[in-house]
Write an enzyme that holds these catalytic residues in place. Structure first.
Site, PDB file in Angstrom:
ATOM      1  N   HIS A   1       0.814  -1.229   0.000  1.00  0.00           N
ATOM      2  CA  HIS A   1       0.000   0.000   0.000  1.00  0.00           C
ATOM      3  C   HIS A   1       0.840   1.267   0.000  1.00  0.00           C
ATOM      4  CE1 HIS A   1      -4.047  -1.792   0.609  1.00  0.00           C
ATOM      5  NE2 HIS A   1      -3.296  -2.822   0.969  1.00  0.00           N
TER       6      HIS A   1
ATOM      7  N   ASP B   1       3.345   9.327  -1.221  1.00  0.00           N
ATOM      8  CA  ASP B   1       2.155   8.604  -0.772  1.00  0.00           C
ATOM      9  C   ASP B   1       1.919   7.468  -1.750  1.00  0.00           C
ATOM     10  OD1 ASP B   1      -0.088   8.117   0.797  1.00  0.00           O
ATOM     11  OD2 ASP B   1      -0.731  10.215   0.762  1.00  0.00           O
TER      12      ASP B   1
HETATM   13  P1  ADQ Z   1      -3.104   6.260   4.564  1.00  0.00           P
HETATM   14  O1  ADQ Z   1      -1.692   6.710   4.749  1.00  0.00           O
HETATM   15  O2  ADQ Z   1      -3.893   6.125   5.792  1.00  0.00           O
HETATM   16  O3  ADQ Z   1      -3.195   4.908   3.732  1.00  0.00           O
HETATM   17  P2  ADQ Z   1      -4.996   7.618   2.623  1.00  0.00           P
HETATM   18  O4  ADQ Z   1      -4.991   6.813   1.395  1.00  0.00           O
HETATM   19  O5  ADQ Z   1      -5.063   9.083   2.365  1.00  0.00           O
HETATM   20  O6  ADQ Z   1      -3.729   7.392   3.559  1.00  0.00           O
HETATM   21  O7  ADQ Z   1      -6.250   7.211   3.478  1.00  0.00           O
HETATM   22  C1  ADQ Z   1      -6.651   7.923   4.623  1.00  0.00           C
HETATM   23  C2  ADQ Z   1      -8.095   7.544   4.963  1.00  0.00           C
HETATM   24  O8  ADQ Z   1      -8.342   7.951   6.304  1.00  0.00           O
HETATM   25  C3  ADQ Z   1      -9.102   8.240   4.072  1.00  0.00           C
HETATM   26  O9  ADQ Z   1     -10.116   7.352   3.763  1.00  0.00           O
HETATM   27  C4  ADQ Z   1      -9.601   9.389   4.946  1.00  0.00           C
HETATM   28  O10 ADQ Z   1     -10.939   9.739   4.723  1.00  0.00           O
HETATM   29  C5  ADQ Z   1      -9.456   8.815   6.340  1.00  0.00           C
HETATM   30  N1  ADQ Z   1      -9.200   9.925   7.288  1.00  0.00           N
HETATM   31  C6  ADQ Z   1      -8.172  10.779   7.282  1.00  0.00           C
HETATM   32  N2  ADQ Z   1      -8.318  11.699   8.276  1.00  0.00           N
HETATM   33  C7  ADQ Z   1      -9.443  11.400   8.921  1.00  0.00           C
HETATM   34  C8  ADQ Z   1     -10.161  11.980  10.017  1.00  0.00           C
HETATM   35  N3  ADQ Z   1      -9.744  13.077  10.661  1.00  0.00           N
HETATM   36  N4  ADQ Z   1     -11.293  11.387  10.424  1.00  0.00           N
HETATM   37  C9  ADQ Z   1     -11.749  10.296   9.783  1.00  0.00           C
HETATM   38  N5  ADQ Z   1     -11.147   9.721   8.719  1.00  0.00           N
HETATM   39  C10 ADQ Z   1     -10.006  10.258   8.291  1.00  0.00           C
HETATM   40  C11 ADQ Z   1      -2.252   3.974   3.151  1.00  0.00           C
HETATM   41  C12 ADQ Z   1      -1.233   4.580   2.192  1.00  0.00           C
HETATM   42  C13 ADQ Z   1      -1.918   5.347   1.097  1.00  0.00           C
HETATM   43  C14 ADQ Z   1      -2.914   4.448   0.363  1.00  0.00           C
HETATM   44  C15 ADQ Z   1      -3.802   3.718   1.343  1.00  0.00           C
HETATM   45  C16 ADQ Z   1      -4.631   2.648   0.655  1.00  0.00           C
HETATM   46  O11 ADQ Z   1      -0.313   5.410   2.895  1.00  0.00           O
HETATM   47  O12 ADQ Z   1      -0.995   5.879   0.164  1.00  0.00           O
HETATM   48  O13 ADQ Z   1      -3.737   5.234  -0.493  1.00  0.00           O
HETATM   49  O14 ADQ Z   1      -3.055   3.070   2.371  1.00  0.00           O
HETATM   50  O15 ADQ Z   1      -3.830   1.773  -0.065  1.00  0.00           O
END
Ligand code: ADQ
Length: 469
Positions: A160, A368
């Site tokens: 991921h 990311d």
């Molecule tokens: P993350 O590093 O967690 O995931 P991301 O893909 O942006 O990053 O996902 C974050 C998730 O958390 C989103 O669904 C967002 O809505 C939720 N979120 C963030 N802040 C929040 C808050 N304050 N309250 C509630 N929800 C919140 C890892 C990798 C990424 C990759 C994903 C999936 O680092 O690059 O896209 O896995 O493979």
């Protein structure tokens, strides 16, 4: 689609599907919950709890159509495996932060021990025909441990986070051993072709590997299939959420807070890879360079703390608190402040409402794997009057989302320019860009991701020489 076989999903943490809109943080958890709704099988991983000694006792629960099986770890596992090798070694390294990466042998030993323990605990749950799908950097050597226990099933791995460039990867002590263990998989999936190529480059240069097109690599006496499978969001669930009372109320609330102003929103886990300091500086530069636009914007940054027991995460929090204070101190007036910095989780339906009210989605990670927030922001827009996505070119999502305003997240001036351009963009251009982005978000959603990976994993003909016997 009905699954021909049972699916055994393995990830470090196990989050069963939340009720609609419930709080949940982390893209991986969200995506897997959506994937598992469709398949029979089991989701195995760490319970999040520790015990004085490892017992290997399984806790099996059936929740909203998904069977989860979790196991507790020992306190030392938490230090060496989770906080150690996973979050202080691999996470910074794979995000190009060699300056933050800690290389301790004890971490590596803890990592191998936990992967062995996971394999031993999982082994009795595996049936001969199961497809096994292992997730992320915490569990890279798990297939090797399962093969040692005689598991012959097809096993796939999905990363991921980014796979780093060859010169970055070789900073890891025993990098070759880690990569060799990946050749016990049948299929390795990455978000983008770029990460897949970086993996291939490593194998060709460091392991005398050869490519066997299409998408197969031979090294260490084995063959593995590789592919790129860009992850997406659960678009249908998101559309349902947008219509919910909570999403609408939040959207109305945010619209009311920004009368005569445009809302710029950022939503991230509080992590140094997300480029928050540079983003704050970018907003500050925008305010400095555009005195006439100052009173027309409000920037809201939501960032709940994560991994708080790791020092680098405590330090960044302090720096961001200071920066946000400086920006408001410099520019606020008696009746107005430009910046809101919020450190808590929101329900997903509330987040959807916030995205919907924002004229600009500011998504500027330094690195990311993919970034799901960019996709959620697009999915939340009003098709008649959509906002503008400003996106880092170093997010995996940039490969699919070229109609966003792509920026260099290291440059506050680049971010400031993109903000100005986004805020002054004519409606016709906003609609045109959004339509192209939205089409992609719908086409390459979480279902497409899951189905393409599982189909490739189930495809017996694709690879076979790879199994260690
Ligand atoms: P993350 O590093 O967690 O995931 P991301 O893909 O942006 O990053 O996902 C974050 C998730 O958390 C989103 O669904 C967002 O809505 C939720 N979120 C963030 N802040 C929040 C808050 N304050 N309250 C509630 N929800 C919140 C890892 C990798 C990424 C990759 C994903 C999936 O680092 O690059 O896209 O896995 O493979």
């Amino acid at each position: 689609m009905t699954a021909p076989q049972r699916l055994v999903v393995v990830s470090n943490r196990v989050n069963p599907p939340a009720a609609q809109g419930e709080e949940s943080v982390g893209g991986l958890a969200m995506a897997l919950a959506a994937a598992l709704k469709q398949y029979s099988g089991v989701w195995f991983g760490w319970s999040g709890q520790t015990t004085p000694e490892f017992t290997g006792e399984l806790n099996v629960v059936e929740q909203r159509g998904v069977t989860t099986a979790t196991v507790d770890l020992e306190e030392i596992d938490l230090d060496e495996y989770y906080n150690g090798y996973a979050n202080k070694t691999l996470w910074p390294l794979f995000h190009y932060r060699t300056d933050l990466a800690a290389f301790h042998r004890a971490f590596g030993e803890g990592y191998r021990r936990v992967n062995r323990r996971f394999a031993e605990t999982l082994r009795p749950l595996i049936q001969p025909n199961d497809l096994i799908w292992i997730h992320d950097y915490h569990l890279i050597p798990l297939a090797r441990e399962l093969r040692r226990l005689g598991v012959k099933n097809r096993i796939g791995f999905f990363l991921h986070v980014p796979w780093p460039a060859h010169q970055v990867m070789i900073n890891l002590p025993r990098h070759r051993q880690l990569v060799e263990s990946m050749f016990d998989y049948d299929l390795i999936g990455f978000h983008t072709a770029e990460y897949q190529q970086a993996f291939e480059e490593y194998v060709l240069n460091e392991a005398d590997g050869v490519t066997l097109p299409p998408g197969r690599l031979r090294a260490f006496g084995r063959t593995v299939e590789t592919g790129s499978f860009p992850i997406g969001i659960d678009v249908d669930d998101f559309a349902r959420m947008m219509k919910s009372g909570r999403a609408r109320r939040m959207r109305d609330l945010m619209t009311a807070c920004t009368v005569f102003r445009h809302l710029i929103v950022g939503v991230d886990r509080l992590d140094y890879s997300k480029g928050l300091e540079e983003r704050f500086l970018g907003f500050e530069t925008f305010l400095q360079q555009n005195p006439d636009l100052r009173r027309e914007v409000l920037m809201l940054q939501i960032a709940p703390p994560s991994r708080e027991s790791v020092e680098a995460y405590q330090e960044i929090r302090g720096r961001l608190d200071a920066l946000s204070g400086r920006i408001n101190g410099e520019f606020a007036d008696v009746d107005w402040a430009p910046f809101r910095w919020v450190n808590r989780n929101y329900r997903r339906d509330e987040l959807a409402g916030i995205y919907g009210a924002a004229r600009v989605g500011l998504v500027t990670p330094l690195r990311d794997g993919m970034n799901l927030v960019a996709k959620e922001y697009v999915a939340a827009q009003d098709p008649e009057d959509p906002g503008v996505l400003v996106l880092s070119r170093f997010a995996g999502a940039a490969r699919q989302m070229e109609e966003a305003l792509l920026v260099n997240p290291n440059s506050p001036e680049d971010i400031a320019d993109a903000l100005k351009r986004a805020l002054s963009m004519e409606k016709a251009e906003r609609v045109r860009r959004w339509q192209a982005l939205y089409e992609n978000v719908v086409r390459e959603d979480v279902t497409a991701w899951r189905d393409s990976f599982v189909a490739a994993l189930a495809d017996e003909g694709a690879t076979r020489q790879g199994l260690a016997v």
